[in-house]
Design an enzyme around this catalytic site. Sequence first.
Site, PDB file in Angstrom:
ATOM      1  N   ASP A  67       4.011 -31.875   9.854  1.00 20.65           N
ATOM      2  CA  ASP A  67       5.487 -31.173  10.419  1.00 20.65           C
ATOM      3  C   ASP A  67       6.625 -32.060  10.366  1.00 20.65           C
ATOM      4  O   ASP A  67       6.483 -33.024   9.920  1.00 20.65           O
ATOM      5  CB  ASP A  67       5.163 -30.635  11.850  1.00 20.65           C
ATOM      6  CG  ASP A  67       4.366 -31.856  12.777  1.00 20.65           C
ATOM      7  OD1 ASP A  67       4.510 -32.842  12.378  1.00 20.65           O
ATOM      8  OD2 ASP A  67       3.716 -31.460  13.669  1.00 20.65           O
ATOM      9  N   ASN A 135       0.402 -29.660  26.042  1.00 12.73           N
ATOM     10  CA  ASN A 135       0.053 -28.432  26.293  1.00 12.73           C
ATOM     11  C   ASN A 135      -1.121 -27.762  25.290  1.00 12.73           C
ATOM     12  O   ASN A 135      -1.285 -26.867  25.081  1.00 12.73           O
ATOM     13  CB  ASN A 135       1.319 -27.689  25.941  1.00 12.73           C
ATOM     14  CG  ASN A 135       1.845 -27.587  24.683  1.00 12.73           C
ATOM     15  OD1 ASN A 135       1.099 -28.478  23.682  1.00 12.73           O
ATOM     16  ND2 ASN A 135       2.745 -26.987  24.258  1.00 12.73           N
ATOM     17  N   GLU A 142       1.867 -24.259  18.759  1.00  7.62           N
ATOM     18  CA  GLU A 142       2.163 -24.204  20.232  1.00  7.62           C
ATOM     19  C   GLU A 142       0.817 -23.139  20.756  1.00  7.62           C
ATOM     20  O   GLU A 142       0.414 -22.340  20.086  1.00  7.62           O
ATOM     21  CB  GLU A 142       3.331 -23.756  20.543  1.00  7.62           C
ATOM     22  CG  GLU A 142       4.525 -24.606  20.188  1.00  7.62           C
ATOM     23  CD  GLU A 142       4.405 -25.721  20.766  1.00  7.62           C
ATOM     24  OE1 GLU A 142       3.746 -26.304  21.422  1.00  7.62           O
ATOM     25  OE2 GLU A 142       5.729 -26.512  20.897  1.00  7.62           O
TER      26      GLU A 142
END
Length: 244
Positions: A67, A135, A142
């Site tokens: 990324d 997370n 995400e």
Amino acid sequence: MNVIICKNYEEMSQKAADIVVQQVTQKINSVLGLATGSTPLGLYQKLVKAYHDKDISFKDVTTYNLDEYMGLDVSHPQSYHQFMYKHLFSQIDIDLSNTHLPKNDHHHMQECAKAYHKLLSKTAIDLQILGIGSNGHIGFNEPGTPFGNEVFIVELDEQTRNDNKRFFNHIDEVPTHAITMGIKNIMRSKHILLLASGIEKSESIYHMIKGPVTENLPASILQLHPNVTVIIDEKAASKYLENA
Ligand code: F6R
């Protein structure tokens, strides 16, 4: 999932480096998938040392990073282009033309995503290094990201921007968007090596290994991959061990 629990960050990094060295020794033209962030720094230092000790050469290795931030010039010190150059590429014998990160021109975001996807679809990653977000994100997939996604532009979670603000002067400087490999790209890798250390990863590690496979905890998809090695320190393993 093969879960290896280490005493500390140092041992985690060494075990990971041993696996990369073994991979590149067995196949000198290996294709590696690379991550950035704090977690793989120790691994990259060990790989630089292994190169100086002549235990590994990257001459024929090709790399693809997971990324890159959107809207941050690639010359910005916190861009992943700079991170990789500083911590690994400039210190080993890799041919820079064999190293790839997604382009991040925010005027042409969709074109950048398409181009990186096209590049990835022509290759097969032998060994993909992953960190994990607090997370449960992998790459910048995400929570809530569809498992079917290929390279795409993502709006970063507030939690991710908060976790990463330590690299910037102020939260407002942390980019709001990134370009990332999708879960589908990651799952195509032949072998996945996920690293984590520290108590702040214990929750996501527990759910990754023991929880249901759900888009709300993106790393849980790795339960469905046939060849995953998870190397974590005792702190990151603590919740998993409590509930084992
Ligand atoms: C970085 C990446 C992210 C990080 C994750 C953990 O290329 O894809 O998924 O691996 O955010 O970051 P650190 O290692 O800084 O805790």
